[in-house]
Design a protein around this motif. Structure first.
Motif: not given
Length: 286
Positions: A168-172, A201-208, A215-218
């Motif tokens: 997902q090209d997440c830069k974190a 990125c979105k996590d495994n459940n598709g949550v942003n 910044e860091t939810s879910s």
DNA sequence: ACGATTTGACCGTC
DNA sequence: GACGGTCAAATCGT
């Protein structure tokens, strides 16, 4: 006799009183302490909650609190850097902060240059640092991509990037470094975490996982499967780790068994981390 | 077989 | 040249 809190909190030393230092510094220290507390509290509370919507809400609130304090620290750092020397930076990684700040306006993230040779020093406004005894329980999935001995530091620094950095090209990214002064028998092992960039990125459940809004939810949904295998972080060799984890696993299992941990099963706080927390919280003052 | 970690080498910055 | 951050091949674990 030590105060109970002194076992697990980053301390504000008396010499840090604001008589000779700026309000910025003491404010940032206090916020950092709050972050550390929240991090620890989250590590205890989340695994103990039933898997329902309230649980997710709690996780979200924890993250929002951390977001707020992170942003507050960032704001303070930006102000502080403009009118004070960078050596007052929150973390003890002073040299690096200085370098980053001088690099600040030179190059922007996402430069179109060779993707394999991006600039090494990152923007300070993408940087969030905190101190915690539970460096891996931050609600994210991280993949370790490097470890390096840092000059004048006793312990190596570990480098992690988001598990979804490729897909997902997440830069974190984040770095974890055990603090030198935390090796005493009385004090908990403390780690300095430095987060760079934001999760896209979105996590495994598709949550942003959080970008601009949060910044860091879910936390509650993402799996915390960060495996901590570097010896520095566990203070043991890999082989020893296995033994420790097994014994500690018994403790955590006995705690978790009554609960259906569906969404939090993957959270699976590293048993040594929970064990550390429990010791600090449950042991009487020595 | 596949994914994660380790570790030496490389590169950019200071 | 020193240092910190990243890469990538080798290795390990499942």
């Amino acid at each position: 006799m030590k105060q109970h809190n002194s076992r697990y909190l980053p301390q504000s030393s008396p010499s840090d009183r604001p008589s000779f230092v700026s309000d910025h510094r003491s404010a940032m220290k206090e916020i950092a302490r709050g972050q550390s507390l929240v991090t620890q509290l989250r590590a205890i509370v989340l695994p103990a909650l039933q898997a329902d919507q309230r649980c997710e809400l709690v996780a979200q609130m924890f993250q929002d609190i951390l977001d707020c304090s992170s942003k507050a620290i960032t704001e303070l750092q930006l102000q502080h850097q403009s009118d004070a020397r960078p050596e007052d930076a929150l973390v003890d990684d002073k040299k690096r902060v200085r370098r980053i700040s001088s690099d600040d306006c030179i190059k922007e993230e996402g430069a179109t240059a060779n993707p394999h040779h991006q600039h090494k020093r990152r923007r300070s406004d993408d940087l969030v640092s905190l101190e915690t005894p539970v460096p891996h329980y931050d609600g994210r999935q991280w993949r370790k991509y490097g470890q390096k001995h840092i000059n004048k530091a006793k312990h190596p620094r570990s480098y992690y990037r988001c598990t979804y950095s490729k897909g997902q090209d997440c830069k974190a990214t984040k770095t974890v470094q055990q603090q030198d002064e935390s090796t005493g028998t009385d004090n908990p092992v403390m780690y300095t975490l430095v987060y760079h960039g934001q999760h896209t990125c979105k996590d495994n459940n598709g949550v942003n996982s959080g970008t601009d809004k949060s910044e860091t939810s879910s936390d509650s949904r993402s799996s915390i499967s960060t495996t901590c295998t570097d010896p520095c972080d566990h203070q043991t060799s890999l082989g020893d780790n296995k033994l420790i984890e097994k014994s500690a696993d018994l403790v955590t299992k006995s705690m978790y068994e009554p609960l259906d941990m569906n969404p939090f099963a993957p959270l699976d706080l590293d048993s040594w981390e929970l064990d550390t927390l429990l010791r600090f919280h449950l042991e009487p003052d020595n």
